[in-house]
Design an enzyme around this catalytic site. Sequence first.
Site, mmCIF file in Angstrom:
data_model
loop_
_atom_site.group_PDB
_atom_site.id
_atom_site.type_symbol
_atom_site.label_atom_id
_atom_site.label_comp_id
_atom_site.label_asym_id
_atom_site.label_seq_id
_atom_site.Cartn_x
_atom_site.Cartn_y
_atom_site.Cartn_z
ATOM 1 N N ASP A 1 -23.243 50.790 -49.650
ATOM 2 C CA ASP A 1 -22.072 50.296 -49.826
ATOM 3 C C ASP A 1 -21.879 49.744 -48.167
ATOM 4 O O ASP A 1 -21.928 50.224 -47.342
ATOM 5 C CB ASP A 1 -20.950 51.570 -49.643
ATOM 6 C CG ASP A 1 -19.396 51.002 -49.502
ATOM 7 O OD1 ASP A 1 -19.031 50.243 -50.434
ATOM 8 O OD2 ASP A 1 -19.014 51.132 -48.645
ATOM 9 N N ASP B 1 -16.479 55.424 -47.858
ATOM 10 C CA ASP B 1 -17.637 54.547 -47.929
ATOM 11 C C ASP B 1 -18.770 55.652 -48.672
ATOM 12 O O ASP B 1 -19.383 55.039 -49.358
ATOM 13 C CB ASP B 1 -17.823 54.285 -46.614
ATOM 14 C CG ASP B 1 -16.928 53.510 -45.914
ATOM 15 O OD1 ASP B 1 -16.218 52.749 -46.885
ATOM 16 O OD2 ASP B 1 -16.747 53.166 -44.586
ATOM 17 N N GLU C 1 -23.634 46.438 -54.007
ATOM 18 C CA GLU C 1 -22.408 45.959 -54.625
ATOM 19 C C GLU C 1 -22.180 44.201 -54.520
ATOM 20 O O GLU C 1 -22.813 44.014 -53.569
ATOM 21 C CB GLU C 1 -21.171 46.605 -54.066
ATOM 22 C CG GLU C 1 -19.881 46.341 -54.889
ATOM 23 C CD GLU C 1 -18.661 46.840 -54.388
ATOM 24 O OE1 GLU C 1 -17.591 46.702 -54.906
ATOM 25 O OE2 GLU C 1 -18.885 47.490 -53.210
#
Length: 269
Positions: free
Chosen positions: A50, A216, A134
């Site tokens: 992340d 996170d 991501e």
Amino acid sequence: MWSYDVDITTLAPTMVVVTREPDGRWYVTFAVDTANPPPQPHTGHEVGVDLGLHDFLVTSDGQRIANPRHLERKSRNLARYQRRMARCRPGSTNRRKARAKVARAHRKVRNARRDFPHRTSTRLVRGADIIAIEDLPIANLLRNRRLARVISDVAWGEFRTMLEYKAALAGRTMVVINRWYPSSKTCSNCGYVLVNLALSTRRWTCPTCRAHHDRDLNAAKNILAAGQAVAREFSGDACGADVRRQGNSLPRSALNQENPPAKAGLPDC
């Protein structure tokens, strides 16, 4: 960066470029054709990543790498050198020296920006067989005037590019998760999806299973789970079609042509 033993005396350079930078340094760059390095040995480890601004990245196994903020740390010296140059008479020797100092300050920031994503991406590729990350809308985020400078300094796009080609060279699998997948709002324990989660909220508690989440770390765990679902899909298990896998040499998922919002929770397999 990758390093492996090569006898350069046996290689014929295909291109040689000589350049001189504004700070007076000379560089000789040459390109040669050579075989790709052998694939890295399997580690049996998989990781979700992340990306952020406070921490450059948080991994699903709890590792945090702080944002180095290269430009912010060097901006004070850079501004001082620029003020000195502005006070010098145009065309003078002192102005030329001051301009060289400004160029050196910019070079240090540029080199630090390049070195950090190289080291970080290499560490990830060497430590995991599957890397899930991501798909951030970097171009859209740069339109935010308050965050554009910080986002440019952190270099997410350059980091992802490095991660992609290094994963391909090392024989790793890199999975890119759909940007609409609610990784931060989804409980990694039970799959419950929050309706709203403010950016200022760094920790939250799932109202269903009462699990306490770091924003996170929870997102990294969900990104890993989605990446594992895609890996299973391409190995024959039809699961994880709400995310996609990228790379020129990698297969594509069934729904990668569109970017629909991700479903609540992960599909049951």
